[in-house]
Design a protein around this motif. Structure first.
Motif: not given
Length: 255
Positions: A1-11, A55-65, A67-73
């Protein structure tokens, strides 16, 4: 879930926003994900957890995460918003237009709970950059015949109006009227067919065109992303931002 969120934040938003703004979005996205996972697990109708789009929330995968998004998550890991000790669907949209929407009015799937009630938002207009101010207040004209076709009208349109708008003008259903008849549509179907960007608008049929005068960008329920940007720039911490947009919700360590 936390790794998923890093890709959501950037998307879902630019990663150059204030860190406390991004943390608030990370908590909202985590809570939403948990609530939707629980919902789909209970109804047994889906063999997936989340849709990787609007329809839920955007997820951009590895391309959208990064170091910053991973740290904040990581710095908010396990933080979840709850109502009566359970995660709830923490809806969010780009710009509420100055007043967030009542959840049950603008979204049929939203639960009737205080954290999802509409309230004034003085932050989104101030958070929008100059080149995006039209997301706060917009005007758009569309050909009447085009709307008649895409909306399935059985005659020349006389009027289009939101049904039972809330204090922010947001509504969940739309009424079409033509000579001798009419029909109601849910707002999501109307927006997808007509290409209208928000749930808060009025419309006037003028000759061969329909003129829309609207506010905001998205459904307007819950957290307003451009408002979050402004609150972060003003020095609010992510807990204070979440308290403003989901009043009454408890922020707790879920794991």
């Amino acid at each position: 879930l936390e790794r998923y969120l890093a890709g959501v934040l950037g998307a879902e938003c630019p990663l150059n926003w204030p860190e406390e703004s991004l943390k608030a979005l990370a908590v909202a996205a985590r809570t939403y994900a948990l609530a939707k996972m629980e919902e789909r697990s209970k109804d047994g109708k889906a063999d997936f957890d989340l849709v990787a789009g609007v329809m839920d929330q955007c997820y951009g995968g590895l391309d959208k995460e990064n170091a910053l998004s991973r740290r904040l998550v990581r710095e908010t890991a396990g933080e979840v918003l709850t109502w009566h000790r359970r995660p709830f669907p923490t809806f969010y949209s780009a710009c509420c237009g100055g007043h967030t929407a009542d959840g049950t009015n603008a979204l049929m799937e939203a639960p009737a709970i205080p954290p999802l009630r509409g309230h004034p938002c003085p932050h989104c207009r101030l958070g929008l950059p100059r080149d995006k101010q039209k997301r706060f207040r917009w005007i758009r004209s569309l050909p009447r015949k085009h709307l008649e076709k895409v909306l399935g009208a059985e005659g020349p349109l006389i009027s289009i109006r939101p049904l039972s708008p809330d204090l922010g003008g947001h509504a969940g259903r739309v009424r079409l009227a033509w000579k001798g008849g009419g029909k109601d549509l849910d707002m999501l179907s109307f927006r997808q067919a007509a290409g209208i960007t928000s749930t808060s608008w009025t419309a006037e049929v003028v000759g061969a065109e329909v003129r829309f005068d609207g506010r905001g960008f998205g459904h307007g329920v819950g957290l307003c992303q451009w408002g979050v940007r402004h609150m972060g720039r003003q020095g609010f911490e992510h807990r204070e931002i979440l308290e403003f947009y989901y009043p009454g919700a408890a922020l707790i360590p879920w794991y």
